[in-house]
Scaffold this motif. Sequence first.
Motif, mmCIF file in Angstrom:
data_model
loop_
_atom_site.group_PDB
_atom_site.id
_atom_site.type_symbol
_atom_site.label_atom_id
_atom_site.label_comp_id
_atom_site.label_asym_id
_atom_site.label_seq_id
_atom_site.Cartn_x
_atom_site.Cartn_y
_atom_site.Cartn_z
ATOM 1 N N ARG A 87 0.821 -1.222 0.000
ATOM 2 C CA ARG A 87 0.000 0.000 0.000
ATOM 3 C C ARG A 87 0.850 1.266 0.000
ATOM 4 O O ARG A 87 1.664 1.479 0.902
ATOM 5 C CB ARG A 87 -0.900 -0.011 1.244
ATOM 6 N N SER A 120 5.411 -10.710 -1.320
ATOM 7 C CA SER A 120 4.018 -10.416 -0.953
ATOM 8 C C SER A 120 3.749 -10.729 0.505
ATOM 9 O O SER A 120 2.869 -10.122 1.108
ATOM 10 C CB SER A 120 3.066 -11.271 -1.795
ATOM 11 N N HIS A 121 4.458 -11.678 1.025
ATOM 12 C CA HIS A 121 4.177 -12.134 2.392
ATOM 13 C C HIS A 121 4.309 -10.984 3.367
ATOM 14 O O HIS A 121 5.428 -10.557 3.701
ATOM 15 C CB HIS A 121 5.123 -13.274 2.778
ATOM 16 N N LEU A 122 3.167 -10.508 3.795
ATOM 17 C CA LEU A 122 3.126 -9.292 4.598
ATOM 18 C C LEU A 122 3.947 -9.442 5.866
ATOM 19 O O LEU A 122 3.950 -10.496 6.493
ATOM 20 C CB LEU A 122 1.681 -8.949 4.936
ATOM 21 N N ASP A 133 -2.829 -2.278 8.724
ATOM 22 C CA ASP A 133 -3.416 -2.567 10.040
ATOM 23 C C ASP A 133 -3.726 -4.048 10.215
ATOM 24 O O ASP A 133 -3.439 -4.638 11.263
ATOM 25 C CB ASP A 133 -4.667 -1.715 10.285
ATOM 26 N N ALA A 134 -4.294 -4.676 9.188
ATOM 27 C CA ALA A 134 -4.645 -6.085 9.344
ATOM 28 C C ALA A 134 -3.397 -6.939 9.489
ATOM 29 O O ALA A 134 -3.337 -7.859 10.307
ATOM 30 C CB ALA A 134 -5.460 -6.549 8.145
ATOM 31 N N ALA A 135 -2.389 -6.607 8.711
ATOM 32 C CA ALA A 135 -1.163 -7.408 8.759
ATOM 33 C C ALA A 135 -0.448 -7.220 10.094
ATOM 34 O O ALA A 135 0.068 -8.181 10.668
ATOM 35 C CB ALA A 135 -0.241 -7.003 7.608
ATOM 36 N N GLN A 187 -0.084 -10.918 11.708
ATOM 37 C CA GLN A 187 1.103 -11.714 11.400
ATOM 38 C C GLN A 187 1.983 -11.907 12.634
ATOM 39 O O GLN A 187 2.453 -10.936 13.237
ATOM 40 C CB GLN A 187 1.907 -11.047 10.280
ATOM 41 N N ASN A 247 -6.058 1.633 7.386
ATOM 42 C CA ASN A 247 -7.218 2.019 6.573
ATOM 43 C C ASN A 247 -8.477 1.251 6.979
ATOM 44 O O ASN A 247 -9.474 1.234 6.263
ATOM 45 C CB ASN A 247 -6.922 1.890 5.075
ATOM 46 N N ILE A 290 -9.325 -1.732 7.147
ATOM 47 C CA ILE A 290 -9.793 -2.900 6.394
ATOM 48 C C ILE A 290 -8.569 -3.702 5.945
ATOM 49 O O ILE A 290 -7.497 -3.130 5.744
ATOM 50 C CB ILE A 290 -10.644 -2.450 5.177
ATOM 51 N N GLY A 291 -8.746 -4.986 5.828
ATOM 52 C CA GLY A 291 -7.693 -5.831 5.278
ATOM 53 C C GLY A 291 -8.295 -6.628 4.142
ATOM 54 O O GLY A 291 -9.069 -7.556 4.392
ATOM 55 N N PHE A 292 -8.021 -6.214 2.933
ATOM 56 C CA PHE A 292 -8.612 -6.812 1.726
ATOM 57 C C PHE A 292 -10.137 -6.640 1.792
ATOM 58 O O PHE A 292 -10.642 -5.581 1.460
ATOM 59 C CB PHE A 292 -8.193 -8.278 1.614
ATOM 60 N N HIS A 346 -9.358 -3.205 -2.608
ATOM 61 C CA HIS A 346 -8.040 -3.645 -2.157
ATOM 62 C C HIS A 346 -6.985 -3.296 -3.207
ATOM 63 O O HIS A 346 -5.931 -2.769 -2.914
ATOM 64 C CB HIS A 346 -8.072 -5.143 -1.896
HETATM 65 C C1 TPP Z 1 1.131 -13.375 4.717
HETATM 66 C C2 TPP Z 1 0.107 -12.892 3.731
HETATM 67 N N1 TPP Z 1 -1.150 -13.357 3.777
HETATM 68 C C3 TPP Z 1 -2.079 -12.921 2.904
HETATM 69 C C4 TPP Z 1 -1.742 -12.007 1.943
HETATM 70 C C5 TPP Z 1 -2.796 -11.515 0.942
HETATM 71 N N2 TPP Z 1 -3.066 -10.073 1.189
HETATM 72 C C6 TPP Z 1 -2.458 -9.112 0.527
HETATM 73 S S1 TPP Z 1 -2.866 -7.598 1.079
HETATM 74 C C7 TPP Z 1 -3.927 -8.218 2.207
HETATM 75 C C8 TPP Z 1 -4.683 -7.314 3.115
HETATM 76 C C9 TPP Z 1 -3.759 -6.531 3.964
HETATM 77 O O1 TPP Z 1 -4.490 -5.669 4.779
HETATM 78 P P1 TPP Z 1 -3.754 -4.546 5.585
HETATM 79 O O2 TPP Z 1 -2.570 -5.094 6.277
HETATM 80 O O3 TPP Z 1 -4.746 -3.851 6.428
HETATM 81 O O4 TPP Z 1 -3.201 -3.573 4.456
HETATM 82 P P2 TPP Z 1 -4.052 -2.773 3.357
HETATM 83 O O5 TPP Z 1 -4.070 -3.598 2.102
HETATM 84 O O6 TPP Z 1 -5.390 -2.540 3.901
HETATM 85 O O7 TPP Z 1 -3.285 -1.531 3.165
HETATM 86 C C10 TPP Z 1 -3.935 -9.592 2.159
HETATM 87 C C11 TPP Z 1 -4.763 -10.450 3.010
HETATM 88 C C12 TPP Z 1 -0.405 -11.591 1.890
HETATM 89 N N3 TPP Z 1 0.033 -10.746 0.960
HETATM 90 N N4 TPP Z 1 0.481 -12.006 2.805
#
Ligand code: TPP
Length: 955
Positions: free
Chosen positions: A267, A330-332, A366-368, A372, A399, A401-403, A468
């Motif tokens: 993001r 990609s792995h947050l 926020d979701a990550a 995680q 934001n 929301i997460g996805f 998203h």
């Molecule tokens: C470990 C992991 N699990 C799932 C995903 C798939 N994914 C990508 S972005 C996202 C949502 C993330 O939400 P948030 O952390 O709030 O960030 P935002 O996209 O809202 O900025 C997900 C589930 C990922 N990239 N990495």
Amino acid sequence: MTEMTTDSIRRNEESFLFRTNSPFIEALYRTYLNDHTAVSADWQEFFQGLGQGNGLDQDDRPPFWLKRVDASAAPSTSADSQSSPEITQGMLDSLRALMMIRTFRVRGHLIANLDPLGLERRNGHPEVDPANYNFGPNDYDRPIFINNVLGFEWATLRQILERLRSTYCETVGVEFMHIQDPEQKAWIQERVENTKPTQRITNDQRKKVLKDLIEADSFERFLHVKYSGEKRFGLEGGESLIPALQALLVKASEQEVETIVFGTAHRGRLSILANVLGKPFHTIFTKFQHNQDPLSLPYGSGDVKYHLGYSGDREIGGRPMHLSLTSNPSHLESINPVVLGKVRAQQTRINDEERKKIISLLIHGDAAFAGQGLVAETLELSGLKGYRTGGTIHFIINNQIGFTTSPPHSRSSPYSSDIAKAIQAPIFHVNGDDPEAVVWVAELATEFRRLFSQDVVVDMVCYRRYGHNEIDEPSFTQPQMYKAIADHKTTRQIYTQKLLDMGLVTQEEVQSIADKYEAQLQKEYEIAQQEHSNGLEKVDWLGGIWSDVKPPKHIEDEEDNNALTNVSIELLREIGLKNFSVPEGSNIHPRLLRQLEAKRKIIESGEGIDWSTGEALAIGSLLLENNPVRLSGQDCSRGTFSQRHAVWIDQETEEKYIPLNHLRKGQALFQVIDSPLAEASVLGFEYGYSLSSPHTLVMWEAQFGDFANGAQVIIDQFISSGEIKWLRLSGLVMLLPHGYEGQGPEHTSGRLERFLQLCGESNMRIANCTTPANFFHILRRQIRSDTRKPLIVMTPKSLLRHPKAVSSFNEMGPNTHFLPVIPDGSVKSPETRRVILCSGKVYYDLLLEREKQGIQDIALVRLEQYYPFPHKQLFEALKPYKTAQFVWCQEEPMNMGAWSFLDRRLEKVLIELGVDKSRPFYIGRTASAATATGVLSRHIAEQKHLIAQALALTS
Ligand SMILES: Cc1ncc(C[n+]2csc(CCOP(=O)(O)OP(=O)(O)O)c2C)c(N)n1
């Protein structure tokens, strides 16, 4: 006194005094002792009353609530403990007001105006309701003595509430009362309570904030129009991030920070790269164009645009600053420990002992952040001696929301930032639609980190204007939120209006900022259009400290293996003797002392060098060649198997002594660090360290190889593929204790098969050595090789003390090098009926049994390195046995270990050899779900069977 009786007041008073007021009363009491007139008349009377009869000197004990007050400073009179001074309404007001103030400090954030969309219902909190302190509607205008708290000596309840609300409950909500360090807490309180919202930034800063906001907004709009339908994970709704980061850089520059290493998710990444790091726009645009010549990549697989890193230099506040954003998968959140490792390596390199010149900045979703586990693991590194970086600034783009998932489904705690409280980081929640507040807290966070070397969190509550990604429809899942967003003005619009209203800018000036920026975007867009070739950025991977490292290549076996890894016998002896000599006056454990004596004898003879000595000689020789060595892992300084003893603990003082740091003056440093009980964060950290320190041998050791899969993301996403995706080299070593010794399914396997499956394009080296000398060479090769590749070694357990698993100096001295294959020198070729190929510990089991049975026609050929597969060396080693039968023998079940990897590769060698039976036989355990049995007797039976099978000749 109105309706309350003295008794009831006294009862109330006790509860007040018992609970949170004693520090206040102590402070007040000290003020009173210094100057009686400095406190209100009520309190003067109260303390006088104490002096007349509170029994202070009766038994030399102060009353319960004055326990922390120096009793000798209290008025000393003969006493009657029964006659307490009277509590007045004024005093009660003070106490209640103070309790309420404290509660606002703790809970004020819960009713702060943090959500720009106003969706979150914040109906107040009972504890910040004045009624909770027995204040009624008639109490608002009575002056209350609060002894300069909040800057008021006297204030009405109304004034107090006004100040508390504007400080703690508007667009900034501060969580800091969980911090146990009084200095840190006081600093935040002082800064927050003494800065009125209108005083947070200057007018010049305001104009800069507007410019940054306009640019952040225009950047996304431009991409939206030019590349509509393309994923970019835009920052819309969270644009205040950009002015905040810009302000943070200015603050950091004032603090003489030289480098900031960023780690961020998808993001807003493009905006950060363009608007903060200064990555040329056209290089970003070319990534959208899809006209890249597929054959034009000079190297590597490439990666999507929102994963790519960048580094560049900017001048900020008249000083140069290096900004580096680390490539990530990609792995947050998986980038977090990697960034910290990089920062630590750079700090070590420039001797930044205070950790003030190079800093880490992590940007999260926020979701990550809430979800995680690696976040918690990495936070846990922040204060540890072997891993700390002087505090990381965390910025959550919250934001909400997460996805497609809303907060109630993604976390159990009220805030996504809550996990950071575990390390007592202060948390600044802030409304993203108040960019001034965001900028201010970003500055505060930077100052806090500088002062206290502690992690700090900014949680910017904002929203995500689109789905998203830009092709996602958000109303499927959050219709109300997206209706509110559609009706909501952008931060740029809101702030522009504010500055217009303040008369700080004109409409024309605002337009001119936007026009100028957009013209630049357009110009760079046109440049990107002409870049039909490939839009490749300059390949900058081997500059600076990497300049003497060669680009990665398909590692030619011979060239790689023949890297100069041997050293002189004299040097081996010198290192060995120093490593095993106890300095005078130290109290070493008697058992260790005996071991050291024995080891010194071995060193003198140059024969019988065991595994850990081979390792120490490799480390010591690198240190003397000016290459630092860093080893971290659980309990690694002693060694899980009590084999290493790299650190000696004085039995009286517990002082530590690292013998390998006492070889010669001027040698490089050996860091050996017992890690926290975590895999992913520590391995990620060490990988990051290796990225920023090519001349350091960086090693991570798993307690048992089995546990390494807790760090699978780091292995898959970074170690095995970082080079090919991001053109970043790493010479990291993973030491994975492995071997079938009857210790059950989780203390047996380093999961060799997993690593072998990841091999391709010469991305790593994978080995299972059988001799200390080969281990010595393979470790040294990591640094003596002209390029860098990660090395995964299955390391032994019982072989650590196996009488046959020893080497001599001659195998490490002149004219020696790493042997990827060890032929069987003892068996004469024409008579050989079977060749058993094997690797690691099973070789010694086979050897023992072959000797026991007196077998002379079976050769044992050891494969010491699996990958890169030593085809040529194996061909040479097998050449004498063309008529023999070929067997691959492993301890692992058929579905594990090296069999699947080797099967066809061995066949190819055998076909080339022209042998009769080109398919190798498999001997090992049958396929199974668990790596090993947990029943010792079964293990022994299985092991016996497989050895017997391997040696049982059939025609
Ligand atoms: C470990 C992991 N699990 C799932 C995903 C798939 N994914 C990508 S972005 C996202 C949502 C993330 O939400 P948030 O952390 O709030 O960030 P935002 O996209 O809202 O900025 C997900 C589930 C990922 N990239 N990495």
